[in-house]
Design an enzyme around this catalytic site. Structure first.
Site, mmCIF file in Angstrom:
data_model
loop_
_atom_site.group_PDB
_atom_site.id
_atom_site.type_symbol
_atom_site.label_atom_id
_atom_site.label_comp_id
_atom_site.label_asym_id
_atom_site.label_seq_id
_atom_site.Cartn_x
_atom_site.Cartn_y
_atom_site.Cartn_z
ATOM 1 C CG ASN A 72 37.176 52.521 -21.455
ATOM 2 O OD1 ASN A 72 37.546 53.028 -20.399
ATOM 3 N ND2 ASN A 72 38.013 52.030 -22.340
ATOM 4 C CG ASP A 99 44.109 58.928 -19.777
ATOM 5 O OD1 ASP A 99 44.196 60.173 -19.711
ATOM 6 O OD2 ASP A 99 45.092 58.188 -19.644
ATOM 7 C CG PHE A 100 39.013 60.048 -15.673
ATOM 8 C CD1 PHE A 100 38.270 60.668 -16.664
ATOM 9 C CD2 PHE A 100 38.330 59.398 -14.655
ATOM 10 C CE1 PHE A 100 36.884 60.631 -16.645
ATOM 11 C CE2 PHE A 100 36.944 59.347 -14.624
ATOM 12 C CZ PHE A 100 36.232 59.961 -15.622
ATOM 13 N NE ARG A 101 42.225 59.007 -11.400
ATOM 14 C CZ ARG A 101 41.089 58.428 -11.756
ATOM 15 N NH1 ARG A 101 41.023 57.733 -12.881
ATOM 16 N NH2 ARG A 101 40.017 58.531 -11.007
ATOM 17 C CG HIS A 160 32.660 52.496 -14.341
ATOM 18 N ND1 HIS A 160 33.917 53.044 -14.286
ATOM 19 C CD2 HIS A 160 32.574 51.670 -13.263
ATOM 20 C CE1 HIS A 160 34.557 52.568 -13.220
ATOM 21 N NE2 HIS A 160 33.765 51.731 -12.601
#
Ligand code: CNA
Length: 274
Positions: free
Chosen positions: A109, A36-38, A128
């Site tokens: 996603n 994931d990103f974070r 997105h």
């Protein structure tokens, strides 16, 4: 956990024709092997040193891409669909569809794992965008995914796909910071948001807007379930009495929910045969 999930299970199994909306993010795919990103340590943002970015989000920034497309394409190589399989939670979404309970899944996603799990186009909103289509960032000419991949793999020519017409850089139709979301996102949410009995919010830190504002727009008579390792977004800022928090691993919660609904075998069959 089982007690906490009771109102959710009752909605899924006892209510007449419940309308379920899933709002999800990168956390539903971490078990598939996509970072994931974070998440600290394992997230993309803490592992981007090799791309020498001025700041982590630059990899998905359209202005930065115009200057240095290499960073995005290095990452795209890792994330490109085809290498990964859906998780139990993706199959849980498919199960909701098969049981005719799914109104829509709004996903942040870009990995298309909802599709690969067998969720039909009409139920999916890729807020997105995704790797499914590609355009030149200058003249907007379309490039097929086969051609994009061929140019990505052609390292001798730089590995950056270029438009046949104007030689501009081509990128998959993933929404970068600085770009608008697809019209389908706004059009469908306008109607969907008023017709929800259960909103399942999963695997998102609720930090990227406008997506992050969706849970707050779910009407007060609906139940909101947060499945995420961290307590976040509107669930934290404006908690509701009927909110259900499952701050645990997403796949484990999917399994528990399936068991409590009596769908354990259905879920297992989907995971084993799809
Ligand atoms: P994020 O900000 O990285 O948040 C992910 C959340 O999921 C965090 O709160 C984590 O604690 C949580 N989480 C991770 N794994 C688990 C787990 N197994 N169980 C429970 N919780 C878990 O990601 P968001 O989706 O909120 O951010 C939006 C960005 C991420 C979108 O623009 C995406 O395009 C982008 N992204 C997508 C992918 C993908 O397509 N798989 C991968 C990486 C980033």
């Amino acid at each position: 956990m089982e007690q906490k999930l009771q109102s959710v299970v009752n909605t899924l199994t006892k209510k007449k024709k419940p309308r379920v909306v899933v709002l999800c993010g990168a956390g539903i795919s971490t078990k598939a092997g996509i970072p994931d990103f974070r998440s600290p340590e394992t997230g993309l943002y803490s592992n981007l040193q090799k791309l020498s970015l001025p700041y982590a989000e630059a990899v998905f920034d359209i202005e930065y891409f115009r200057k240095k497309p290499q960073a995005f394409y290095t990452l795209a190589e890792e994330l490109y669909p085809g290498k990964f399989s859906p998780t139990k939670f993706h199959y849980f979404i498919r199960l909701l569809q098969d049981k005719q309970l799914l109104k829509r899944v709004y996903t942040q996603n870009i990995d298309t794992l909802e599709r690969i799990a067998g969720v039909k186009d009409e139920y999916i909103v890729e807020a997105h965008g995704s790797f499914a289509t590609n355009h030149c960032i200058d003249c907007r000419a379309e490039m097929s995914s086969e051609e994009l991949k061929r140019q990505m793999d052609d390292k001798a020519s730089g590995g950056i796909p270029r438009c046949a017409k104007c030689k501009g850089y081509v990128k998959p139709d993933i929404v970068f910071f600085g770009e608008g979301l697809p019209a389908r996102f706004f059009d469908l949410w306008d109607d969907d948001s008023e017709e929800i009995d259960l909103a399942i919010v999963a695997g998102t830190s609720l930090t990227v807007y406008p997506f992050a504002s969706l849970p707050a727009e779910v009407e007060a008579n609906a139940i909101r379930l947060l499945i995420n390792k961290e307590h976040c977004g509107d669930f934290k800022q404006n908690p509701r009495k009927t909110d259900v928090l499952a701050l645990e691993d997403i796949d484990e919660v999917a399994e528990t929910l399936a068991r409590l609904c009596g769908w354990e075998d259905d879920l297992r069959r989907l995971v084993e045969t799809t």
